[in-house]
Design an enzyme around this catalytic site. Structure first.
Site, PDB file in Angstrom:
ATOM      1  N   ASP A 349       0.842  -1.208   0.000  1.00  0.00           N
ATOM      2  CA  ASP A 349       0.000   0.000   0.000  1.00  0.00           C
ATOM      3  C   ASP A 349       0.875   1.256   0.000  1.00  0.00           C
ATOM      4  O   ASP A 349       2.070   1.216  -0.321  1.00  0.00           O
ATOM      5  CB  ASP A 349      -0.966  -0.068   1.205  1.00  0.00           C
ATOM      6  CG  ASP A 349      -2.318   0.537   0.896  1.00  0.00           C
ATOM      7  OD1 ASP A 349      -2.401   1.776   0.790  1.00  0.00           O
ATOM      8  OD2 ASP A 349      -3.297  -0.209   0.749  1.00  0.00           O
ATOM      9  N   ASP A 350       0.288   2.347   0.356  1.00  0.00           N
ATOM     10  CA  ASP A 350       0.904   3.676   0.389  1.00  0.00           C
ATOM     11  C   ASP A 350       2.233   3.648   1.157  1.00  0.00           C
ATOM     12  O   ASP A 350       2.371   2.912   2.135  1.00  0.00           O
ATOM     13  CB  ASP A 350      -0.106   4.583   1.121  1.00  0.00           C
ATOM     14  CG  ASP A 350       0.203   6.041   0.946  1.00  0.00           C
ATOM     15  OD1 ASP A 350       1.232   6.368   0.340  1.00  0.00           O
ATOM     16  OD2 ASP A 350      -0.614   6.856   1.432  1.00  0.00           O
ATOM     17  N   ARG A 430      -6.700  16.095   3.045  1.00  0.00           N
ATOM     18  CA  ARG A 430      -5.716  15.093   3.481  1.00  0.00           C
ATOM     19  C   ARG A 430      -4.292  15.548   3.125  1.00  0.00           C
ATOM     20  O   ARG A 430      -3.489  14.800   2.594  1.00  0.00           O
ATOM     21  CB  ARG A 430      -5.986  13.727   2.839  1.00  0.00           C
ATOM     22  CG  ARG A 430      -5.402  12.591   3.652  1.00  0.00           C
ATOM     23  CD  ARG A 430      -5.129  11.369   2.822  1.00  0.00           C
ATOM     24  NE  ARG A 430      -4.798  10.237   3.679  1.00  0.00           N
ATOM     25  CZ  ARG A 430      -4.221   9.146   3.281  1.00  0.00           C
ATOM     26  NH1 ARG A 430      -3.915   8.973   2.029  1.00  0.00           N
ATOM     27  NH2 ARG A 430      -3.949   8.175   4.114  1.00  0.00           N
ATOM     28  N   LYS A 464      -3.721  -0.997  -6.870  1.00  0.00           N
ATOM     29  CA  LYS A 464      -4.832  -0.360  -6.142  1.00  0.00           C
ATOM     30  C   LYS A 464      -4.732   1.123  -6.482  1.00  0.00           C
ATOM     31  O   LYS A 464      -3.739   1.776  -6.174  1.00  0.00           O
ATOM     32  CB  LYS A 464      -4.654  -0.585  -4.646  1.00  0.00           C
ATOM     33  CG  LYS A 464      -5.671   0.141  -3.754  1.00  0.00           C
ATOM     34  CD  LYS A 464      -5.399  -0.203  -2.284  1.00  0.00           C
ATOM     35  CE  LYS A 464      -6.361   0.454  -1.324  1.00  0.00           C
ATOM     36  NZ  LYS A 464      -6.018   0.154   0.088  1.00  0.00           N
ATOM     37  N   TRP A 465      -5.769   1.654  -7.139  1.00  0.00           N
ATOM     38  CA  TRP A 465      -5.772   3.059  -7.622  1.00  0.00           C
ATOM     39  C   TRP A 465      -6.612   3.870  -6.634  1.00  0.00           C
ATOM     40  O   TRP A 465      -7.810   3.678  -6.549  1.00  0.00           O
ATOM     41  CB  TRP A 465      -6.372   3.089  -9.014  1.00  0.00           C
ATOM     42  CG  TRP A 465      -6.450   4.411  -9.702  1.00  0.00           C
ATOM     43  CD1 TRP A 465      -6.821   5.610  -9.174  1.00  0.00           C
ATOM     44  CD2 TRP A 465      -6.177   4.662 -11.086  1.00  0.00           C
ATOM     45  NE1 TRP A 465      -6.793   6.589 -10.132  1.00  0.00           N
ATOM     46  CE2 TRP A 465      -6.399   6.022 -11.320  1.00  0.00           C
ATOM     47  CE3 TRP A 465      -5.769   3.860 -12.160  1.00  0.00           C
ATOM     48  CZ2 TRP A 465      -6.241   6.605 -12.573  1.00  0.00           C
ATOM     49  CZ3 TRP A 465      -5.619   4.441 -13.411  1.00  0.00           C
ATOM     50  CH2 TRP A 465      -5.846   5.798 -13.606  1.00  0.00           C
ATOM     51  N   ASP A 466      -5.949   4.762  -5.926  1.00  0.00           N
ATOM     52  CA  ASP A 466      -6.617   5.495  -4.845  1.00  0.00           C
ATOM     53  C   ASP A 466      -6.880   6.950  -5.256  1.00  0.00           C
ATOM     54  O   ASP A 466      -6.290   7.466  -6.218  1.00  0.00           O
ATOM     55  CB  ASP A 466      -5.699   5.450  -3.609  1.00  0.00           C
ATOM     56  CG  ASP A 466      -6.476   5.533  -2.295  1.00  0.00           C
ATOM     57  OD1 ASP A 466      -7.649   5.942  -2.317  1.00  0.00           O
ATOM     58  OD2 ASP A 466      -5.891   5.201  -1.244  1.00  0.00           O
ATOM     59  N   ASN A 468      -7.695  10.250  -2.705  1.00  0.00           N
ATOM     60  CA  ASN A 468      -8.019  10.534  -1.311  1.00  0.00           C
ATOM     61  C   ASN A 468      -8.570  11.909  -1.008  1.00  0.00           C
ATOM     62  O   ASN A 468      -8.606  12.307   0.154  1.00  0.00           O
ATOM     63  CB  ASN A 468      -6.787  10.272  -0.440  1.00  0.00           C
ATOM     64  CG  ASN A 468      -6.665   8.798  -0.120  1.00  0.00           C
ATOM     65  OD1 ASN A 468      -7.517   8.227   0.548  1.00  0.00           O
ATOM     66  ND2 ASN A 468      -5.639   8.164  -0.631  1.00  0.00           N
ATOM     67  N   CYS A 514     -10.245   2.557  -5.565  1.00  0.00           N
ATOM     68  CA  CYS A 514     -10.403   3.011  -4.183  1.00  0.00           C
ATOM     69  C   CYS A 514     -10.456   4.528  -4.202  1.00  0.00           C
ATOM     70  O   CYS A 514      -9.832   5.170  -5.043  1.00  0.00           O
ATOM     71  CB  CYS A 514      -9.199   2.515  -3.385  1.00  0.00           C
ATOM     72  SG  CYS A 514      -9.150   3.068  -1.691  1.00  0.00           S
ATOM     73  N   ASP A 536     -12.908   2.252   4.317  1.00  0.00           N
ATOM     74  CA  ASP A 536     -11.789   2.069   5.247  1.00  0.00           C
ATOM     75  C   ASP A 536     -12.289   1.521   6.575  1.00  0.00           C
ATOM     76  O   ASP A 536     -11.491   1.247   7.470  1.00  0.00           O
ATOM     77  CB  ASP A 536     -11.059   3.398   5.476  1.00  0.00           C
ATOM     78  CG  ASP A 536     -10.022   3.633   4.391  1.00  0.00           C
ATOM     79  OD1 ASP A 536      -9.875   2.777   3.510  1.00  0.00           O
ATOM     80  OD2 ASP A 536      -9.362   4.688   4.426  1.00  0.00           O
TER      81      ASP A 536
HETATM   82  C1  DGJ Z   1      -7.190   5.303   1.663  1.00  0.00           C
HETATM   83  C2  DGJ Z   1      -7.538   3.877   1.398  1.00  0.00           C
HETATM   84  O1  DGJ Z   1      -8.918   3.687   1.533  1.00  0.00           O
HETATM   85  C3  DGJ Z   1      -6.733   2.995   2.330  1.00  0.00           C
HETATM   86  O2  DGJ Z   1      -7.090   1.647   2.143  1.00  0.00           O
HETATM   87  C4  DGJ Z   1      -5.270   3.197   2.092  1.00  0.00           C
HETATM   88  O3  DGJ Z   1      -4.923   2.749   0.805  1.00  0.00           O
HETATM   89  C5  DGJ Z   1      -4.924   4.664   2.254  1.00  0.00           C
HETATM   90  N1  DGJ Z   1      -5.780   5.504   1.449  1.00  0.00           N
HETATM   91  C6  DGJ Z   1      -3.483   4.927   1.882  1.00  0.00           C
HETATM   92  O4  DGJ Z   1      -3.173   6.244   1.913  1.00  0.00           O
END
Ligand code: DGJ
Length: 718
Positions: A349-350, A430, A464-466, A468, A514, A536
């Site tokens: 992940d991140d 964020r 996993k393409w996020d 935020n 995501c 989350d």
């Molecule tokens: C938000 C995602 O929903 C989490 O699962 C995780 O990937 C974080 N971002 C990472 O910054």
């Protein structure tokens, strides 16, 4: 009075324009059990006679229809209800009037027809093509409008451009929305609609949701029931701001307008340019919302989810276990754990990128600097992928290509690339900003983020393409002053091009969508992804309701569900909840006890051997709602009705003595056995055989009644 009927299932035809005062014509478009009945009036306008049960035959009325029954009401020349189209023409005229020109229906693939009904303003070279695509396998009806003009003297401005605007007709309308907030996504809320407008919307710009998904259920006569009653389910294929409006008029008719949220997004349309609205999806049932969900899933698995039949790998993710705090040794240790429990892929992940002062050690730094962290991972991604592969575990990676941290080298070089308003202090979300994807250099940059990560590292088989944050200052330093209102629409269209390029260039890479949890759960983006991250919130108690909500529209194969420590619940409950979606684990396996690791390994094995196929290809039946009971129960049943899995989750103390199953063959005999039992736990349910009829009418005795208890039962035909 002369009447004629045109059935849209007929072969392609393009009819000539209808002269004013001509005969009325009825047009019928049928998608399995759902029929749209339209009529061209003597005035040449397109009216709607019905939308619903395909077996109902609606006669052409003798009397003139009121303008409120126009199918695509346009603002300014007689329409006094909420318009679907509002345009200002090049000469400043703010009115539009749409008249029927013709239609054609084509079979575009086996089981799919596409009808286009052409409308034109008699006073202007302004055109609207109404598109209706029908999918026989599910009764899905997909509707959108293509708008264009050929007016001299500049641009036409579109202020409203709905995707669809059907009229519903009942004495009572019950609307279910799926609202929430971060960690409380897709919560059901149902209300009876009164007079006037009810609007469900989002103004977030680059993700449809944080607070409400772009989907709804509408039931006639009484609150939506799983098994009974007339129900529509609708969903908009758009990942940006949207608006769903429900306008009940003085005749008790309900106009449902859906589309991009026009707020701040008027479109200046060039001569000859076509504006295609995103599509609105509708299914209908006379047998309750359970049937509408299964219709949605059937359609999605065939047409709207990437590689729907490809088994989703069991993941070990490291976000909840480590956040950004890890190094090579820790990760390789987790790979060992992944192998031990039988996970098929490790998702990093991140936190794997950024160097020096911009090292991604927390969420304040490094977004945009997509070079691997030499401090944490000196031997690079290929080394990690190889180490994972030695253990027969795949390797995946997290990306958030659309974003930049102000504390990054990218921001230092290109502060002008972010979305913000001139003369305003940029607002962070964020601790980050959004790159302006309407800008060609940003489009190229984001593509390179993906390509430079995956191209040189063929061992990376999952992304996993996020995303935020959302837009709070919709201004572009790239778009001209007069087209600033195009930002959100152009962004999302560029985003889909980018996602498409990714999916095309890397067909073997599996992808999870995501957006800070389930912020992009919509059918606009799903064709480019195999699954999405619903929330989350991985506390199983919270997840039961969240997955319940999304499951109204999305098949289990698309909903990533991971076992974590959140909520500090029993591991069994966490495993049992994750077993109802795309199973994964996100906890520090190196800190788990041997018993816990064994229990997780048993869960993974059960999923692979007996459950994954049912989640992927079975039909969902919601049996006991957690909204009305202290517990929840749902099941998947194979299409041939021979196999099933039933889940029971106690949310509070208190029981439901029998759980009535559904979707089985009443005449067959089935064995029911409890599975997923950790060592030393005896089954609470007797292994016994029953007829399908017994299981569906009397139900299965349920011995559970204590909060946090859960059970997974396998049902197999003898
Ligand atoms: C938000 C995602 O929903 C989490 O699962 C995780 O990937 C974080 N971002 C990472 O910054």
């Amino acid at each position: 009075m002369k009447h004629s009927i045109l059935n849209m299932m007929a072969a392609a035809v393009l009819l000539p324009a209808v002269a004013f005062g001509a005969e009325k014509q009825k047009l019928e478009i049928v998608s399995d059990n759902l029929k749209l009945t339209l009529m061209v009036g003597e005035d040449g306008r397109l009216y709607q006679l019905g939308f619903g049960d395909a077996s109902a035959d609606i006669a052409i009325p003798d009397k003139e229809l009121p303008r409120e029954m126009e199918f695509v009401p346009a603002y300014g020349n007689g329409v006094i209800t909420e318009p679907a189209i509002q345009a200002t023409h090049t000469d400043g005229n703010t009115s539009t009037d749409l008249r029927y020109v013709g239609y054609r229906t084509d079979t575009v693939a086996p089981g799919i027809t596409h009808t286009v009904i052409s409308l034109k303003d008699p006073a202007y070279r302004f055109f609207v093509d109404v598109n209706v695509k029908c999918y026989e396998n599910s009764g899905m009806m997909e509707m959108w409008n293509d708008i264009r003009h050929d007016e001299r003297g500049g641009k036409v401005t579109l202020y409203r451009y709905a995707s669809a605007s059907p009229l519903l007709n009942s004495d009572q309308y019950w609307l279910t929305q799926f609202n929430g907030r971060y960690k409380r996504e897709a919560t059901l809320e149902e209300e009876r609609l009164g007079q006037g407008m009810k609007v469900l919307d989002s103004k977030l710009g680059i993700r449809a949701t944080q607070y409400r998904i772009p989907s709804f259920i509408l039931a006639y006569g009484h609150p939506a029931d799983e098994r009974e009653g007339e129900v529509f389910a609708g969903s908009l294929r758009w990942s940006g701001s949207y608006q769903l409006s429900f306008d009940k008029d003085w005749n008790n008719r309900l106009r449902v307008l859906s589309g991009i949220n026009p707020l701040g997004s008027h479109i200046n349309l060039e001569r000859g340019e076509e504006f295609a609205t995103p599509a609105m999806l509708y299914v209908y049932s006379k047998n309750g919302k359970g049937d509408t969900s299964r219709r949605f899933h059937r359609w999605a698995n065939q047409y709207a989810v990437r590689d729907a039949a490809r088994p989703r790998p069991v993941l070990l993710n490291n976000w909840e276990a480590t956040h950004c705090d890890f190094d090579e040794e820790r990760l390789v240790g987790l790979f060992d754990g992944a192998k031990e429990v039988g996970a098929e892929l490790f998702l990093l992940d991140d936190g794997w990128f950024g160097n020096g002062e911009y090292s991604r050690d927390d969420d304040k730094h490094g977004l945009g600097d997509w070079e691997i962290s030499t401090k944490k991972l000196p031997r690079g991604l290929s080394y990690l992928a190889k180490e994972a592969s030695k253990r027969k575990v795949g390797f995946g990676i997290w990306l958030e290509p659309e974003m930049v941290s102000p504390k990054s080298a990218l921001y230092e070089q290109h502060p002008e690339w972010i979305i913000t308003q001139q003369k305003r202090e940029p607002i962070l979300g964020r601790h980050q900003e959004i790159l302006d994807l309407t800008r060609p250099e940003v489009q190229q940059f984001e593509w390179e983020v993906i390509d430079n990560t995956l191209g040189p590292n063929p061992g990376v088989s999952y992304v996993k393409w996020d995303c935020n944050r959302y837009v709070t200052q919709p201004g572009s330093g790239y778009l001209p002053a007069q087209d600033q209102s195009h930002l959100m629409v152009d962004y999302n269209k560029a985003l889909y091009r980018l996602m498409d390029r990714f999916a095309t260039a890397y067909p073997d890479v599996t992808a999870m969508l995501c957006a800070g949890g389930g912020g992009r759960a919509d059918y606009g983006a799903m064709p480019y992804f195999h699954s999405f991250w619903p929330s989350d919130n991985t506390d199983p108690l919270g997840r039961i309701k969240i997955q319940w909500g999304f499951g109204h529209f999305f098949p289990g194969s698309t909903m990533a569900a991971h076992v974590t420590r959140m909520g500090k619940r029993h591991l069994k409950l966490a495993i049992d909840v994750a077993l109802s979606g795309t199973f994964g684990i996100d906890l520090a396996l190196d800190k788990a006890t041997p018993e816990e690791r064994r229990q997780l390994a048993q869960g993974v094995k059960l999923y692979k051997d007996e459950i994954r196929d049912l989640v992927m290809f079975g039909e969902l039946y919601r049996l006991v709602s957690p909204y009305e009971n202290p517990m929840a129960s749902m099941s998947y049943v194979s299409k041939d009705k021979k196999e099933g899995v039933v889940y029971i989750y106690q949310i509070e103390d208190g029981g439901v003595p029998q759980v009535r199953l559904d979707g089985l063959d009443p005449k067959r005999r089935y064995t029911v056995r409890e599975v997923g039992l950790p060592d030393k736990m005896s089954p609470r349910f007797l292994t016994a055989t029953y007829t399908g009829q017994e299981l569906m009418e009397r139900g299965l005795d349920n011995p559970l009644s204590s909060q946090f208890d859960s059970a997974v039962l396998r049902v197999s035909a003898l």
